[in-house]
Design an enzyme around this catalytic site. Structure first.
Site, PDB file in Angstrom:
ATOM      1  N   CYS A  30       0.654   9.086   2.372  1.00 15.75           N
ATOM      2  CA  CYS A  30       1.573  10.115   2.895  1.00 15.75           C
ATOM      3  C   CYS A  30       2.736  10.343   1.935  1.00 15.75           C
ATOM      4  O   CYS A  30       3.492   9.413   1.616  1.00 15.75           O
ATOM      5  CB  CYS A  30       2.076   9.683   4.270  1.00 15.75           C
ATOM      6  SG  CYS A  30       3.507  10.621   4.872  1.00 15.75           S
TER       7      CYS A  30
ATOM      8  N   CYS B 201       6.173   9.590   3.416  1.00 20.25           N
ATOM      9  CA  CYS B 201       6.369   8.136   3.514  1.00 20.25           C
ATOM     10  C   CYS B 201       6.793   7.555   2.169  1.00 20.25           C
ATOM     11  O   CYS B 201       7.664   6.679   2.105  1.00 20.25           O
ATOM     12  CB  CYS B 201       5.083   7.456   3.992  1.00 20.25           C
ATOM     13  SG  CYS B 201       4.455   8.058   5.580  1.00 20.25           S
TER      14      CYS B 201
END
Length: 431
Positions: free
Chosen positions: A57, A60
């Protein structure tokens, strides 16, 4: 002999159990948790801030260094806050237990109880925001400088309540109940200058501040629980607030109906004047939440209330926060002249029941909060369909010199599962 062995085992068993327990240290690093040690961590520490992430991600990856910077600062607090992370894409049973449906999802665990986190993600702002969870329920202030320092330290993200000449026990119950939503304090020492600054002339008085909206108001009682709680609940939101994804989240726990003003452009001078007039109306009608949205700022949202480019604006409606709203007969729009009277007429018509009930054309309240998810998901679906069609066309045609390396690379990259998942999941959690 057997009895001696039994006694020896009893003496040894605590050491064995201790050795089997996960060991944690508050050393300013981000803890890596999984199925085997998650429950132990949130049981051991009073305050644990958990990042449920996926390795692929993009959001993230950008968040990770911010958490690394915040972790040592929060670990040094008098009541330390531990930052931890869980690879939710790998430990999916653990993720499903806490309803993780996108990455990153951030939760604050206080004594093991989770609360969703929607605050800032930059390390310095993250620290100021999270310190709220570990702060005292009620802070006692004994001077003007202590009051100023408290307000400065609290920051702009939460409303601030200061009880001047108010007994600490009166504020304590409300402070415990609404700790996650506001700062609470009582001031026992203050000057006439402070009274003038915050515009109150007698005590006891309860001041409500919204630093980010430059708003303040005073409550003189009565201070019985019911009246005090009503005032606090109504003051958790500013008098008038703009509609966006963040403010919709703030409003989702408020049961009041929303007096929504739809204007053409919320940033122009005419709209700013109207917002000031709305604040005066909001002060006299605290049983409603007053909000506004610009057609240019969020067209999809405005169109859900049967507004289009030809609709005379500004316009007011009463929204139940879900799928129903009300227009007031004879108050279809707010004129440029004497807007205060137009607003008073609209509210009067609503309270008298001169309304037409309608159904919104778009998503429900939570649908609006998650509407960026839908937009992102549709975009990804369209993208994936196009890629599949391209790949299929390449399969159906023989390879020739007309093909390029770039085309082959494009096909290979487009079918990468982690990339496709990242685009989909990150769209769900994009700010």
């Amino acid at each position: 002999m057997l009895s001696e062995i039994f006694i020896f085992c009893l003496l040894l068993s605590p050491a064995i159990v201790a050795a089997e327990q996960p060991q944690f240290a508050v050393d300013g690093t981000v803890l890596e948790l999984d199925d085997s040690n998650f429950d132990a961590a949130i049981s051991k520490f009073d305050h644990v801030f958990v990042d449920f992430y996926a390795p692929w991600c993009g959001h993230c990856k950008r968040l990770a260094p911010e958490l690394d910077k915040a972790a040592p600062v929060l670990a040094e607090l008098k009541q330390p806050i531990v930052i931890a992370k869980v690879n939710a894409d790998k430990y999916r049973i653990l993720a499903s237990k806490y309803d993780i449906d996108g990455y990153p999802t951030l939760k604050m665990f206080v004594h093991g109880v989770p609360t969703d986190y929607y605050g800032p993600r930059k390390s310095d702002l993250l620290v100021r925001f999270l310190k709220k969870y570990a702060a005292s329920d009620v802070t006692v202030l004994d001077s003007d400088s202590a009051i100023s320092d408290f307000i400065e330290e609290a920051g702009p993200f939460f409303p601030i309540f200061i009880g001047f000449g108010l007994n600490q026990s009166v504020a304590l119950d409300m402070a415990v109940k609404y700790k996650k939503k506001a700062w609470f304090s009582v001031a026992n020492g203050f000057s006439d200058e402070t009274m003038a600054l915050y515009d109150f002339d007698k005590v006891p008085a309860l001041l409500a501040l919204h630093p980010s909206y430059n708003e303040q108001n005073i409550f003189y009682g009565p201070f019985e629980e019911k009246f005090l709680e009503d005032y606090i609940k109504q003051s958790l939101l500013p008098l008038v607030l703009p509609i966006n994804h963040d403010t919709l989240r703030l409003m989702k726990d408020d049961n009041r109906k929303i007096a929504l003003t739809i204007m053409d452009n919320e940033t122009d001078e005419k709209s700013k004047g109207l917002i000031k007039t709305l604040k005066a109306a909001a002060s006299a009608n605290r049983d409603l939440v007053f909000a506004f949205v610009g057609f240019k700022q969020w067209q999809d949202f405005a169109e859900s209330f049967d507004v289009n480019k030809k609709t005379p604006l500004p316009k007011m409606i009463i929204w139940d926060g879900d799928e129903e709203y009300f227009t007031v007969i004879g108050s279809e729009s707010i004129g440029e002249d004497d807007q205060g009277s137009h607003i008073t007429q609209f509210l009067g018509g609503y309270r008298e029941g001169n309304v037409i009930q309608k159904h919104i054309k778009g998503p429900s309240f939570m649908g609006f909060i998650n509407s960026m998810v839908g937009i992102g998901s549709v975009t990804i679906i369209v993208f994936v369909v196009c890629v599949v069609m391209i790949i299929q066309s390449l399969k159906d045609e023989p390879l020739s010199a007309a093909g390029t390396r770039d085309q082959a690379d494009s096909a290979d990259n487009s079918t990468s599962e982690p990339d496709a998942r990242e685009a989909h999941r990150s769209g769900e959690k994009e700010d």
